[in-house]
Design a protein around this motif. Structure first.
Motif, mmCIF file in Angstrom:
data_model
loop_
_atom_site.group_PDB
_atom_site.id
_atom_site.type_symbol
_atom_site.label_atom_id
_atom_site.label_comp_id
_atom_site.label_asym_id
_atom_site.label_seq_id
_atom_site.Cartn_x
_atom_site.Cartn_y
_atom_site.Cartn_z
ATOM 1 N N VAL A 49 0.839 -1.198 0.000
ATOM 2 C CA VAL A 49 0.000 0.000 0.000
ATOM 3 C C VAL A 49 0.878 1.253 0.000
ATOM 4 C CG1 VAL A 49 -1.725 1.313 1.280
ATOM 5 C CG2 VAL A 49 -1.888 -1.171 1.176
ATOM 6 N N ASN A 50 0.532 2.230 -0.822
ATOM 7 C CA ASN A 50 1.264 3.498 -0.888
ATOM 8 C C ASN A 50 0.573 4.517 0.029
ATOM 9 O OD1 ASN A 50 2.300 6.047 -1.587
ATOM 10 N ND2 ASN A 50 2.788 5.363 -3.656
ATOM 11 N N TYR A 51 1.152 4.716 1.214
ATOM 12 C CA TYR A 51 0.544 5.632 2.176
ATOM 13 C C TYR A 51 0.911 7.094 1.905
ATOM 14 C CZ TYR A 51 -1.142 1.629 4.756
ATOM 15 O OH TYR A 51 -1.815 0.479 5.109
ATOM 16 N N ASP A 52 1.925 7.323 1.062
ATOM 17 C CA ASP A 52 2.223 8.704 0.677
ATOM 18 C C ASP A 52 1.049 9.295 -0.105
ATOM 19 O OD1 ASP A 52 4.702 8.719 1.847
ATOM 20 O OD2 ASP A 52 5.774 8.114 0.036
ATOM 21 N N LYS A 53 0.416 8.451 -0.908
ATOM 22 C CA LYS A 53 -0.749 8.908 -1.674
ATOM 23 C C LYS A 53 -1.938 9.193 -0.753
ATOM 24 C CE LYS A 53 0.332 6.772 -6.131
ATOM 25 N NZ LYS A 53 -0.142 5.862 -7.209
ATOM 26 N N ASN A 206 -7.426 2.394 11.686
ATOM 27 C CA ASN A 206 -7.103 1.411 10.654
ATOM 28 C C ASN A 206 -8.151 0.314 10.633
ATOM 29 O OD1 ASN A 206 -3.505 1.496 11.367
ATOM 30 N ND2 ASN A 206 -4.862 3.046 10.555
ATOM 31 N N GLU A 207 -8.599 -0.047 9.420
ATOM 32 C CA GLU A 207 -9.608 -1.095 9.270
ATOM 33 C C GLU A 207 -9.155 -2.114 8.235
ATOM 34 O OE1 GLU A 207 -13.455 0.502 8.455
ATOM 35 O OE2 GLU A 207 -13.347 2.016 10.037
ATOM 36 N N LEU A 208 -9.677 -3.313 8.349
ATOM 37 C CA LEU A 208 -9.368 -4.352 7.374
ATOM 38 C C LEU A 208 -9.943 -3.984 6.011
ATOM 39 C CD1 LEU A 208 -10.007 -7.596 9.469
ATOM 40 C CD2 LEU A 208 -7.803 -6.627 8.795
ATOM 41 N N GLY A 209 -9.318 -4.503 4.966
ATOM 42 C CA GLY A 209 -9.750 -4.162 3.615
ATOM 43 C C GLY A 209 -8.992 -2.965 3.071
ATOM 44 N N ASN A 210 -7.776 -2.704 3.639
ATOM 45 C CA ASN A 210 -6.968 -1.540 3.241
ATOM 46 C C ASN A 210 -7.768 -0.244 3.375
ATOM 47 O OD1 ASN A 210 -4.533 -2.861 2.655
ATOM 48 N ND2 ASN A 210 -5.201 -3.388 0.591
ATOM 49 N N LYS A 211 -8.429 -0.107 4.523
ATOM 50 C CA LYS A 211 -9.241 1.074 4.788
ATOM 51 C C LYS A 211 -8.662 1.869 5.951
ATOM 52 C CE LYS A 211 -13.533 -1.259 3.387
ATOM 53 N NZ LYS A 211 -14.857 -1.729 3.856
ATOM 54 N N VAL A 212 -8.769 3.175 5.841
ATOM 55 C CA VAL A 212 -8.399 4.076 6.929
ATOM 56 C C VAL A 212 -9.549 5.043 7.146
ATOM 57 C CG1 VAL A 212 -6.846 5.895 7.723
ATOM 58 C CG2 VAL A 212 -5.911 3.904 6.532
ATOM 59 N N ASP A 236 -6.457 -0.614 -6.538
ATOM 60 C CA ASP A 236 -5.906 -0.387 -7.878
ATOM 61 C C ASP A 236 -4.904 0.766 -7.900
ATOM 62 O OD1 ASP A 236 -7.519 -2.437 -8.869
ATOM 63 O OD2 ASP A 236 -9.191 -1.060 -9.249
ATOM 64 N N GLY A 237 -4.071 0.821 -6.860
ATOM 65 C CA GLY A 237 -2.988 1.797 -6.841
ATOM 66 C C GLY A 237 -3.346 3.201 -6.424
ATOM 67 N N LYS A 238 -4.577 3.424 -5.934
ATOM 68 C CA LYS A 238 -4.940 4.766 -5.480
ATOM 69 C C LYS A 238 -5.934 4.708 -4.321
ATOM 70 C CE LYS A 238 -8.490 5.439 -9.048
ATOM 71 N NZ LYS A 238 -8.926 6.334 -10.159
ATOM 72 N N TRP A 239 -6.006 5.821 -3.603
ATOM 73 C CA TRP A 239 -6.909 5.936 -2.462
ATOM 74 C C TRP A 239 -8.210 6.601 -2.905
ATOM 75 C CZ3 TRP A 239 -6.303 3.844 2.279
ATOM 76 C CH2 TRP A 239 -5.029 3.361 2.620
ATOM 77 N N ASN A 240 -9.301 5.964 -2.557
ATOM 78 C CA ASN A 240 -10.630 6.470 -2.905
ATOM 79 C C ASN A 240 -11.439 6.806 -1.656
ATOM 80 O OD1 ASN A 240 -10.411 5.878 -5.867
ATOM 81 N ND2 ASN A 240 -10.253 3.784 -5.093
ATOM 82 N N ASP A 241 -12.202 7.858 -1.748
ATOM 83 C CA ASP A 241 -13.129 8.224 -0.667
ATOM 84 C C ASP A 241 -14.400 7.400 -0.837
ATOM 85 O OD1 ASP A 241 -14.860 9.329 1.146
ATOM 86 O OD2 ASP A 241 -14.534 11.401 0.540
ATOM 87 N N ILE A 242 -14.617 6.421 0.057
ATOM 88 C CA ILE A 242 -15.785 5.538 -0.045
ATOM 89 C C ILE A 242 -16.792 5.806 1.075
ATOM 90 C CG2 ILE A 242 -14.475 3.726 -1.212
ATOM 91 C CD1 ILE A 242 -14.517 2.201 1.495
ATOM 92 N N THR A 243 -16.735 7.009 1.633
ATOM 93 C CA THR A 243 -17.601 7.363 2.765
ATOM 94 C C THR A 243 -19.060 7.106 2.474
ATOM 95 O OG1 THR A 243 -16.027 9.102 3.338
ATOM 96 C CG2 THR A 243 -18.187 9.180 4.403
ATOM 97 N N LEU A 244 -19.536 7.518 1.306
ATOM 98 C CA LEU A 244 -20.957 7.392 0.962
ATOM 99 C C LEU A 244 -21.338 5.975 0.578
ATOM 100 C CD1 LEU A 244 -21.427 10.664 -1.123
ATOM 101 C CD2 LEU A 244 -21.902 10.278 1.296
#
Length: 246
Positions: A49-53, A206-212, A236-244
């Motif tokens: 996981v790229n946490y800089d992104k 921190n949550e499972l499923g590569n979620k923060v 897929d190489g990027k962080w997405n806002d999945i709040t909704l």
């Protein structure tokens, strides 16, 4: 009198039973195993996981309308290992180190010199770090704990500029900060209505499923101010806002 005695006896027995339940070693062992398993799963997921992104996404999502003043005090949670870690959770009073307490991304990983300078430039503000756990600015020390993980950013902050904090108390407090336009001897005024700074605190989970999960708390001392919650997922190489979507 006999009725009173019976009542007292029943209260004593119930409190005794509750005490035994709260200190059940079997329940403590189960909680510790659960914590260790979650810790292992979080670490395993985070390897690619790229946490800089994620840091870039967080900075992009900061609300510039909340930064009306030229100075921004950021509250940073202190991470350190206590000599005798105590963990209170029903149904037991446990004593073990919580490994799964945000092991892959947290305050000390986000609040780096690189990210702070990005905030300074993007929002054109002076950024003043403050220890959220013990409540003081970075000056003579960063933490009460010798093994605090804030020591790294504290050393970086000391190499910047110094300022003075004034409130209604007779004593003034010095601090180090990251400046915009290299201003020295900055004075923070904490006397209403002459406040000249805004405040920010970020709460990570921190949550499972590569979620923060992230809670943006602006105007920290205002208990009536609603915080903003977001949930990010790496896919897929990027962080997405999945709040909704949750």
């Amino acid at each position: 009198m006999k009725l009173i005695f019976i009542s007292v006896f029943l209260i004593f027995c119930s409190s005794k039973a509750l005490s035994q339940k709260l200190k059940d070693p079997y329940e403590c062992e189960k909680l510790e195993k659960k914590d260790s398993l979650l810790y292992s799963q979080l670490l395993k997921e985070s390897k690619r996981v790229n946490y800089d992104k994620l840091a870039e996404k967080i900075i992009a999502d900061l609300d510039k309308n909340e930064f009306s003043q030229p100075n921004l005090v950021v509250y940073i949670e202190d991470y350190y290992e206590a000599k005798k870690p105590i963990f209170y959770m029903e149904p037991c009073d446990c004593c073990f180190k919580r490994l799964a307490e945000n092991p892959v991304y947290n305050d000390h990983l986000f609040w780096t010199q690189k990210n702070i300078k990005k905030i300074v430039e993007k929002f054109r503000v002076n950024v003043i770090p403050r220890n959220a756990t013990f409540g003081y600015f970075f000056y003579q020390k960063a933490s009460e704990a010798e093994n605090s993980k804030l020591r790294k950013i504290y050393k970086k902050t000391k190499k910047q500029k110094s300022g003075l904090y004034k409130d209604s108390s007779p004593n003034n407090h010095h601090f180090y900060y990251f400046p915009f336009n290299d201003k020295e001897n900055l004075i923070l005024v904490d006397q209403y209505p002459e406040l000249n700074f805004n405040t920010l605190q970020l709460h990570f989970r921190n949550e499972l499923g590569n979620k923060v999960s992230l809670n943006y708390r602006y105007d920290v001392d205002n208990i009536y101010k609603k915080s903003v919650s977001k949930l990010y997922q790496y896919k897929d190489g990027k962080w997405n806002d999945i709040t909704l979507q949750e």
